[in-house]
Design an enzyme around this catalytic site. Structure first.
Site, short mmCIF file in Angstrom:
data_model
loop_
_atom_site.label_atom_id
_atom_site.label_comp_id
_atom_site.label_asym_id
_atom_site.label_seq_id
_atom_site.Cartn_x
_atom_site.Cartn_y
_atom_site.Cartn_z
N LYS A 138 0.84 -1.20 0.00
CA LYS A 138 0.00 0.00 0.00
C LYS A 138 0.88 1.25 0.00
O LYS A 138 0.61 2.21 -0.72
CB LYS A 138 -0.93 0.00 1.22
CG LYS A 138 -2.08 -0.99 1.09
CD LYS A 138 -2.82 -1.20 2.40
CE LYS A 138 -3.81 -2.35 2.26
NZ LYS A 138 -4.45 -2.74 3.52
N GLN B 299 -4.49 -1.55 9.80
CA GLN B 299 -4.50 -2.89 9.19
C GLN B 299 -5.09 -3.91 10.16
O GLN B 299 -4.72 -3.96 11.34
CB GLN B 299 -3.06 -3.29 8.80
CG GLN B 299 -2.95 -4.60 8.06
CD GLN B 299 -3.57 -4.58 6.65
OE1 GLN B 299 -3.62 -3.55 6.00
NE2 GLN B 299 -4.05 -5.71 6.21
N ASP C 241 -11.04 3.14 4.69
CA ASP C 241 -11.38 1.73 4.62
C ASP C 241 -12.90 1.53 4.64
O ASP C 241 -13.38 0.42 4.41
CB ASP C 241 -10.82 1.00 5.85
CG ASP C 241 -9.64 0.11 5.49
OD1 ASP C 241 -9.48 -0.19 4.30
OD2 ASP C 241 -8.90 -0.27 6.42
#
Ligand code: GUN
Length: 299
Positions: free
Chosen positions: A53, A97, A120
């Site tokens: 990422k 994450q 997200d």
């Protein structure tokens, strides 16, 4: 029928190129889109995701910083970092994450995120907006699946889509996304899960099957009708003595069998994975555009 391979790697590259154009335009106005990635613990798969990422951000001209915390980090320590990042104007997007170590409640951490920085799309506010057809940040994997279908000429509109898996990160938001009366959606969506008596009986009715249950090669050829489109969200590491590493990655779909029956199929690796990263970048650009008072994404 032999399936066309849906090349997620190439598509993701195209999208990252489109994002880079939007980033350049925003940078010209003095705003550099920024993403903060938080990695807690030392799960090797998570470390690879976060590294990929960050790389993709750099290539597209976004500012990105990774915050690495020890596996023993307390919930309070992580919440303190999230509060700091919420207040830091360099970051328009924050990604924590998952999964997190067992001493930390994922739900509590997600609730602590500023919903305007939740690229997200996991905060309940963003989940609710998606469900009500007013999406702000669509979670990156479902957004990537939708984009793959549309870009490969398999627009889900009017089709029967069966999603296998009901996770908060993929199955549920994907079902919400594809059922909307909106462009690239408007599908008849069914969700199968561990409580479904006969998953094959349901998937055999589908024009489009999306496998997202996290079980290696569980969708077999007999579960898919001739000519169906199959998208594989799974990433599973299995033993493979023929490889130097002793392991290899497979999806939730038995690729060899299903690719002889489907009309189109996404591979693993090189399918949904790269698309997820591309859509995260797109969401980060969108967050920066919103913060700068630009309502419409330019990509
Ligand atoms: N872990 C696996 N997939 C994801 C994702 O899309 N976002 C986050 N934050 N964690 C993940």
């Amino acid at each position: 029928m032999t399936a066309t391979i849906i090349d997620g790697k190439q598509m993701a590259e195209d999208i990252r190129g489109e994002v880079a154009v939007g980033v350049k335009a925003l940078v010209a106005t003095g705003v550099v889109p920024g993403l903060a990635a938080v990695l807690v613990g030392d799960d090797p798969a998570s470390a690879i995701y976060v590294r990929n990422k960050r790389r993709a951000c750099e290539e597209a001209g976004l500012f990105s910083e990774t915050f690495e915390l020890a596996a023993t980090t307390t919930q309070e320590e992580l919440l303190a970092l999230v509060a700091k990042l919420n207040a830091d104007e360099r970051f328009h997007g924050i990604l924590v994450q998952l999964p997190l170590p067992p001493q930390i409640s994922e739900r509590t951490v997600i609730l602590a995120l500023d919903p305007d920085k939740d690229v997200d799309g996991l905060h309940p506010l963003n989940v609710g907006l998606l469900l009500q057809g007013e999406p702000r940040f669509v979670p990156a994997t479902p957004a990537g699946v939708q984009e793959m279908l549309v870009r490969s000429g398999n627009d889900p509109s009017g089709k029967s889509v069966v999603v296998v898996g009901r996770s908060n990160i993929v199955g549920k938001p994907l079902a919400a996304l594809l059922m909307q009366k909106a462009k690239g959606a408007n599908a008849t969506v069914t969700v199968c899960h561990t409580g479904t008596a006969d998953i094959g009986a349901v998937t055999r009715q589908a024009d489009i099957v999306v496998a997202a249950m996290g079980r290696p090669r569980a969708i077999t050829a007999d579960m898919v009708r001739d000519g169906a489109v199959v998208i594989d969200v799974g990433i599973n590491r299995i033993d493979d003595a023929s490889r130097k590493s002793g392991t290899r990655l497979v999806g939730d779909v038995d690729f060899d069998g299903v690719s002889e029956k489907a009309s189109a199929i996404s591979p693993v690796p090189g399918g949904v994975g790269p698309m997820t990263i591309a859509m995260l970048l797109k969401n980060t650009l969108l967050a920066a555009q919103r913060a700068a008072g630009i309502q419409e994404a330019s990509t």
